[in-house]
Design an enzyme around this catalytic site. Structure first.
Site, PDB file in Angstrom:
ATOM      1  N   LYS A  53       0.838  -1.199   0.000  1.00  0.00           N
ATOM      2  CA  LYS A  53       0.000   0.000   0.000  1.00  0.00           C
ATOM      3  C   LYS A  53       0.878   1.256   0.000  1.00  0.00           C
ATOM      4  CE  LYS A  53      -3.804  -2.506   1.987  1.00  0.00           C
ATOM      5  NZ  LYS A  53      -4.570  -2.958   3.143  1.00  0.00           N
ATOM      6  N   GLN A  97      -4.893  -1.652   9.346  1.00  0.00           N
ATOM      7  CA  GLN A  97      -4.736  -2.976   8.737  1.00  0.00           C
ATOM      8  C   GLN A  97      -5.324  -4.051   9.655  1.00  0.00           C
ATOM      9  OE1 GLN A  97      -3.354  -3.579   5.569  1.00  0.00           O
ATOM     10  NE2 GLN A  97      -4.196  -5.614   5.951  1.00  0.00           N
ATOM     11  N   ASP A 120     -11.242   2.377   3.390  1.00  0.00           N
ATOM     12  CA  ASP A 120     -11.485   0.940   3.216  1.00  0.00           C
ATOM     13  C   ASP A 120     -12.975   0.662   3.008  1.00  0.00           C
ATOM     14  OD1 ASP A 120      -9.462  -0.857   3.022  1.00  0.00           O
ATOM     15  OD2 ASP A 120      -9.135  -1.067   5.181  1.00  0.00           O
TER      16      ASP A 120
END
Ligand code: NDP
Length: 283
Positions: A53, A97, A120
Site C-alpha cells: 500500500k 490494517q 477501506d
C-alpha cells in the site's frame, strides 16, 4: 471464445489517472493528499499488504504516514492514535490494517474513523449508505470488480448475478453494488442448498469463497462472466483463485485470472478512494 479481464493492465491505467488527480489536487490546494496506514503487531501477511500500500502511494504521489505499533499496544493507545488522525487535516484517508491483535476490539477502533476518511469502506455508515445507494466510500475489492466490468462495457442491468460468499468485505458489498447497478442478485454461502443450481443461473458469477478451484466447469452457464476474487495457495504452493480457471475458461464470455485479475485492482481502489476523500474534503 473467452476473454480475460486484465486487472493488472486496468490497475496500471487507473494509477496513471489517479496520479493526474493527485497532481491537480496539489495544484489547486497547495497541499498533498495524505493516507495514514496503521499496522499493529508483526503479522507477516499484514506487513506485506502494508508495504504494498505504501509503495502504491509512492507510485501515485500520495503521501503515506505509516504507524507501526507493537503487538502489546493497548486499546487506548490505538484509539488515541486514530482519534488524532481523524482530527488531522493533512490526513484524508485512514487505514487500520486488519486483523488487529486478539486483545483489541477492532469494531471499536473502526468506529472512530470518520466515514469521510474511511477509505477501506468498512464502517457501518459507509456500508449503510451503500445499501441506501447514497454517497459513500465503497470497499476496495468490490469497487475494483465494478471497474473491471465497466472497463469491458459489461452492464449488470437486467442480468442475473450470483455471488458466492457473504463476507462483509467482499460478498455483501459486491452484491449490493450489483443490485444498485440493476442486476438481479442471488447471494450464496456455506448453507446454500444446491449451490450448483444457483450458480448455473448466473450471467455474472462472482466467487469469493476462499477455497482453491471451488467453482468447477459444471457450475458455470455457457457465456457467463466469471469474476474470481479468491487468493489461495494451491497444493503446489502457487497462488490460485476460487475458480478452476483451466476448465472453466472455455465456457465463459469473460473471466478474471488469478493472479493478475481482481487482486491488483484492490490497492488501486484504495488509492482511488483516498483521492476521492481528499477531493470531497475541499468541494
Ligand atoms: P470469508 O472467509 O470471510 O468468506 C467466505 C465466504 O464463502 C463465506 O460467506 C462462506 O459462507 C462462503 N463459503 C465457504 N464455503 C462455502 C461453500 N462450501 N459453499 C458456499 N459458500 C461457501 O472470505 P473473504 O470474503 O474475506 O475472501 C474470499 C476470498 O477472496 C479469499 O480467497 C480471500 O483471500 C480473497 N480476497 C481477495 C481479495 C483481493 O484483493 N483479491 C481481497 C479480499 C479477499 P458462510 O458465510 O456461510 O461461512
Amino acid at each position: 471464445m473467452f476473454k480475460t479481464i486484465d486487472g493488472k493492465k486496468l490497475a496500471q491505467i487507473m494509477r496513471g489517472e489517479i496520479r493526474n488527480k493527485v497532481e491537480a489536487f496539489k495544484h489547486e490546494t497547495g497541499k498533498e493528499i495524505g493516507l495514514a496506514v496503521v499496522l499493529v503487531g508483526e503479522n507477516p501477511a499484514s506487513q506485506i499488504y502494508v508495504r504494498n500500500k505504501i509503495k502504491a502511494c509512492e507510485e501515485v504521489g500520495i503521501k503515506s504516514y505509516a504507524y507501526y505499533l507493537p503487538q502489546e499496544t493497548s486499546q487506548n493507545q490505538i484509539e488515541e492514535l486514530v482519534l488524532g488522525l481523524a482530527a488531522d487535516e493533512a490526513i484524508h484517508g485512514i487505514l487500520v490494517q486488519l486483523p488487529l491483535p486478539a486483545h483489541i476490539d477492532s469494531e471499536k477502533v473502526l468506529k472512530i474513523i470518520p466515514r469521510e476518511k474511511d477509505v477501506d469502506g468498512f464502517s457501518a455508515e459507509n456500508i449503510g449508505n451503500l445499501c441506501l445507494n447514497s454517497q459513500c466510500l465503497v470497499a476496495c475489492t468490490p469497487y475494483g470488480i465494478m471497474k473491471m466490468l465497466e472497463s469491458e462495457n459489461i452492464s449488470p442491468k437486467g442480468k442475473h448475478a450470483v455471488v458466492v460468499g457473504r463476507s462483509n468485505i467482499v460478498g455483501k458489498p459486491i452484491a449490493m453494488l450489483l443490485l444498485n447497478a440493476d442486476a438481479t442478485v442471488t447471494v450464496c454461502h456455506s448453507k446454500t442448498a444446491d449451490l450448483k443450481a444457483q450458480c448455473l443461473q448466473a450471467d455474472i458469477l462472482v466467487a469469493a469463497v476462499g477455497k482453491p478451484r471451488f467453482i468447477t466447469a459444471d457450475m458455470v452457464k455457457p457465456g457467463a462472466v466469471v469474476i474470481d476474487v479468491g487468493m489461495n495457495r494451491g497444493d503446489d504452493g502457487k497462488l490460485c483463485g476460487d475458480v478452476d480457471f483451466d476448465n472453466v475458461k472455455d465456457k465463459c464470455s469473460y473471466i478474471t485470472p488469478v493472479p493478475g485479475g481482481v487482486g491488483p485492482m484492490t490497492i488501486t481502489m484504495l488509492m482511488y478512494n483516498t483521492c476521492l476523500a481528499a477531493e470531497r474534503s475541499i468541494h
